[in-house]
Enzyme design. Structure first.
Site, short mmCIF file in Angstrom:
data_model
loop_
_atom_site.label_atom_id
_atom_site.label_comp_id
_atom_site.label_asym_id
_atom_site.label_seq_id
_atom_site.Cartn_x
_atom_site.Cartn_y
_atom_site.Cartn_z
CB ALA A 197 2.07 14.07 1.91
CG HIS A 198 0.06 9.54 0.76
ND1 HIS A 198 -0.73 8.96 -0.20
CD2 HIS A 198 1.02 10.21 0.09
CE1 HIS A 198 -0.25 9.26 -1.39
NE2 HIS A 198 0.80 10.01 -1.24
#
Lengths: 344, 344, 344
Positions: free
Chosen positions: B243-244
């Site tokens: 994920a980011h």
């Protein structure tokens, strides 16, 4: 779905005993609940028998035991296995409405001159077919597929869009590979070397039997030395990971998001529910069934259903139980102590 | 695998002490069990030592301690780390059999005039390279890859088919990205707004170091404000979600189907087994090892192996244990009461 | 990120009360920790309030309660919901820096003559748009997307690279589909037939509402008979599996690697954390929240947070607790026996 058929046409194509008006027109296939007066429906699970009275379906496919009850409300088709009849009805229906165009190699496809394509092969727009690929008669290669050099695609196999088939991999006949499937990426193999990872080149390939279906974005890695193998009739759902050198037996079905780690062998006629995980180097026998989200960490020889998952609860209850679980072993020791004291 | 080599050629390329006939011809690399008289094999794990007597391999790679025992049955190559030697043998073998064609930009590729391609870059059929992309010397861009504007691909990096590299993302040198990898899709960020979700545009990018390998259909999201970062030597298997703003340290390896949630930092030299999950905003230190299917829900500073998964069992046993587990806290309270009573 | 703006421009575009110098130049958006003297930042979570004193940001977006404290250190924008303001700032920023080129149909795209494209539709390189597709005004079709026959893409919807939209599927307006998304692959449906699996053709489609976002490599299968349906405002992260005939209510958000099995209905305004799994044929009501890696195995009507996961621990502790857990039911029986004995 499309143009109407009569019940007479259904019976002619698929058999079964019709009780009712053969000229009744059918425009769609529906569930008992969703059916309307132009629908044909089916009753396979006795749990839904109560829906029989209320369905609006023009015709219902039922087993012999329910023929009389169902006839009371309209046309029925009686057959020994209504669910199987329904499956074949959908197949017949799909063939009718999804009429294939005359097969052709789309001019935008990039096909190597050394590739050998059988009779009636259809290659969609912007597909890439590399050197020495073989494609069997009647196979369909979807838009933007990439078939790498030396791969073999069996007759009547269908690849949806964006499928990748790696070099030297072999796909059998009558298979269906859905969009985004990746066959033959490298297995995950590295040797540790002073804190770094040294790549083990994956020199095997993937061999897939006949009548195999593989869901969207599922990945099947090539073997390290030997091949990764899927036997005939295996069915895989979406987003599944099959690691290098896994072997899966005939007619085993695996639901979405499951991962099978490297070198594990799975028998024939198994079913593995969604999001299950099977660690590497195990032997799973035939007729083993695994529940959803279960981690299988040891080999299983005995047929049966296996499960292992923390039961969910409202968060407050879960927190108390999970916290207690972290001291479960000591709780057991305390029970042992109580038992000892009580027995003395 | 392809054309034969002699043991003399193997030794010349990779070193090691040969005990046996240097002119012996080798046609393939095999496991001890799968080897035939034209195979070279290796013994790295003492667990497989019993297979040494029965293998048909023409030559076996072994550690010094086993040199004598192994020599009794045929040619051996003695080396301090047989598994590493095997890894290098596969690399040498792959270079021999997977001879690259002369690099070229395939005429069907769509390459922006502003893209800057180094020496010897190979761009396969139907790849798309957008404006201002930079590609280092000797990089290989697979069929139907999309390299969005401003992205940077390091020298000698290889992208398989169907890889997407998002705008402004940077990939280091000597990386391998397998088919279907998505680098730089938007991170999952929304602000609640009266029952709806308001998009937080993801303004960061992805930065990937050198010698990183990323498995098929794995996704690495761009950061919200800062970048998502993978350090040198990171190895990711298939179908992983990063994920980011995740940061992963050097030489950490992560097996398939694992998910790392947003803004979590993972140290160097970690191993994370398949289908593990690490929640967001955690700090995981160096040399932390996580077992398969484990959820990591708190930060971990101390090196070691961490596990947490419900042990599977036959379904009937599981049902009884799981049902009891839902009342585990009250069971503990009952034990407490018994202890109190017993001690009074 | 790109060219500088003044705080005056920010206020003019997004509102809020500025305390400080309107001509201050802003070159980037940053976290409080990562900000420099050219950054604008925000404070939404009181947990980060301590970072307010030390941030180098030129301007901080804060709630009214913190206006005074924040003003002491420099410019502030005061607004009732700083996180929402930040979201809108990112949107405004992205519009500024990601200036779209004039829309055009790239000459390499393969667009059927029967496809109907609205005003200002942009079709990137090597996209395939089949017969009878409809694309609304201002939609953006990414490089190498495949839009199969009869599919409908709503106005202002944006597809990244390598998206597959299956035949007859409908995507609403202002949606975002990230790279590798597969809409409308076949659901996983088979009837058993004497040890083999008979395919149930999937005759439904997928219908997706407006303002839906779908993460990279996520798969949404077409329905068996009826459609699979996502309501307006649904947000899905990467690598999610949505099986056939699932229905998801408005503004429900689902994090990465989650799987929803067939025919399950999920209500509106739910949040489902990463790697959760929901089995088939369930009804989940509105405002239900599910923790990470939890398996939901029964329907849930009551709003609330639900969890179920084995707490992780160092491996030695886990082994002892897990082994004990396999005998938990018998442990409970032993406690019962102790209680009975003690009460007699």
């Amino acid at each position: 779905m499309a143009a109407a058929v009569t019940l007479a046409e259904v019976i002619a194509a698929l058999g079964g005993d019709l009780h009712g008006e053969a000229s009744t027109r059918i425009e769609r296939i529906g569930t008992l609940q969703g059916a309307d007066a132009s629908s044909i429906s089916f009753l396979a699970n006795p749990r839904y028998q109560t829906q029989l009275a209320s369905t609006a379906a023009a015709c219902v496919i039922v087993a012999p035991a329910l023929a009389e009850a169902a006839s009371a409300r309209g046309a029925v088709i009686v057959t020994s296995d209504p669910y199987l009849y329904f499956a074949r009805l959908t197949q017949w229906w799909a063939r009718r409405v999804r009429v294939r165009a005359v097969p052709r190699i789309h001019p935008s496809a990039v096909v190597a001159t050394s590739a050998r394509l059988g009779e009636g092969v259809d290659v969609a727009a912007l597909a890439v077919i590399e050197d020495d690929v073989q494609i069997g008669d009647g196979a369909i290669i979807g838009a933007q597929c990439v078939i790498e050099r030396g791969a073999v695609i069996g007759a009547a196999t269908r690849l949806a869009a964006h499928v990748t088939v790696g070099f030297d991999c072999k796909i059998g006949e009558r298979c269906i590979l859905h969009a985004g499937v990746v066959i033959g990426a490298d297995g995950f193999g590295f040797a540790p070397n002073a804190g770094r990872w040294e790549k083990i080149e994956q020199l095997g390939a993937v061999r897939i039997g006949n009548d195999v279906e593989i869901g969207a974005n599922t990945c099947i890695d090539r073997g390290a030395l030997d091949d990764t193998v899927l036997a005939d009739g295996v069915k895989l759902d979406n987003l599944i990971q099959i690691a290098h050198n896994v072997r899966i037996g005939e007619h085993t079905a695996i639901a979405g998001c499951t991962a099978i780690a490297g070198s594990t062998t799975i028998g024939a006629h198994c079913t593995i529910a969604g999001a299950a995980n099977i660690v590497g180097h195990l032997e799973i026998g035939d007729h083993v069934h695994v529940s959803a989200a279960t981690l299988i960490s040891r080999s299983i020889q005995k047929p049966g259903l296996y499960s292992g998952v923390f039961p969910f609860d409202d968060n407050a209850s879960w927190e108390k139980n999970a916290a207690t679980l972290r001291n479960l072993y000591s709780l057991r020791q305390r029970v042992l102590a109580l038992e000892k004291k009580n027995s003395s």
